[in-house]
Scaffold this motif. Structure first.
Motif, PDB file in Angstrom:
ATOM      1  N   GLU A 199      28.876 -94.182 -51.762  1.00  0.00           N
ATOM      2  CA  GLU A 199      29.058 -95.396 -52.572  1.00  0.00           C
ATOM      3  C   GLU A 199      30.417 -95.384 -53.269  1.00  0.00           C
ATOM      4  O   GLU A 199      31.148 -96.377 -53.250  1.00  0.00           O
ATOM      5  N   VAL A 200      30.769 -94.262 -53.865  1.00  0.00           N
ATOM      6  CA  VAL A 200      32.025 -94.152 -54.595  1.00  0.00           C
ATOM      7  C   VAL A 200      33.219 -94.256 -53.642  1.00  0.00           C
ATOM      8  O   VAL A 200      34.211 -94.919 -53.947  1.00  0.00           O
ATOM      9  N   MET A 201      33.115 -93.635 -52.484  1.00  0.00           N
ATOM     10  CA  MET A 201      34.206 -93.719 -51.514  1.00  0.00           C
ATOM     11  C   MET A 201      34.428 -95.162 -51.067  1.00  0.00           C
ATOM     12  O   MET A 201      35.555 -95.553 -50.779  1.00  0.00           O
ATOM     13  N   GLY A 202      33.372 -95.948 -51.035  1.00  0.00           N
ATOM     14  CA  GLY A 202      33.475 -97.319 -50.570  1.00  0.00           C
ATOM     15  C   GLY A 202      33.809 -98.334 -51.656  1.00  0.00           C
ATOM     16  O   GLY A 202      33.881 -99.529 -51.369  1.00  0.00           O
ATOM     17  N   LEU A 203      34.038 -97.888 -52.874  1.00  0.00           N
ATOM     18  CA  LEU A 203      34.298 -98.830 -53.967  1.00  0.00           C
ATOM     19  C   LEU A 203      35.527 -99.703 -53.726  1.00  0.00           C
ATOM     20  O   LEU A 203      35.604-100.822 -54.209  1.00  0.00           O
TER      21      LEU A 203
END
Length: 105
Positions: free
Chosen positions: A65-69
């Motif tokens: 999720e964080v990588m895709g922010l």
């Protein structure tokens, strides 16, 4: 010292106290490698990170999720994720918690 400078000094002291090879350092390095979209607020980021602290076993989903922010998975993010060396999310986060408890500030 104004509040902003105090908060910065407090966070810098926290970072300096972290052993460089610890799981906590690896997690923070991963966070530093990630980017966010311009419209995301600090409150939204705090919510996302707080959810990980409440449910540490969700670490694999959280990292994705964080990588895709920023809608982009960069090579720096993948490298930082790989350097975390996560074999067992629960064990990794348990070590992070232990390392936090052991910090003396």
């Amino acid at each position: 010292m104004n509040l902003d400078k105090f908060v910065l000094a407090q966070n810098m002291a926290f970072l300096i106290a972290i052993p460089p090879k610890s799981n906590l350092a690896k997690l923070l390095s991963f966070c530093l490698a990630t980017k966010v979209r311009k419209k995301m607020t600090g409150t939204e980021l705090l919510k996302i990170t707080s959810e990980l602290m409440e449910n540490p076993s969700n670490l694999p989903y959280w990292t994705q999720e964080v990588m895709g922010l920023d809608l982009d998975y960069s090579s720096e993010e993948w490298k930082a994720l790989g350097e975390m060396g996560i074999n067992d999310a629960g064990e990794f986060m348990a070590m992070v918690s232990q390392e936090l408890e052991n910090l003396t500030l």
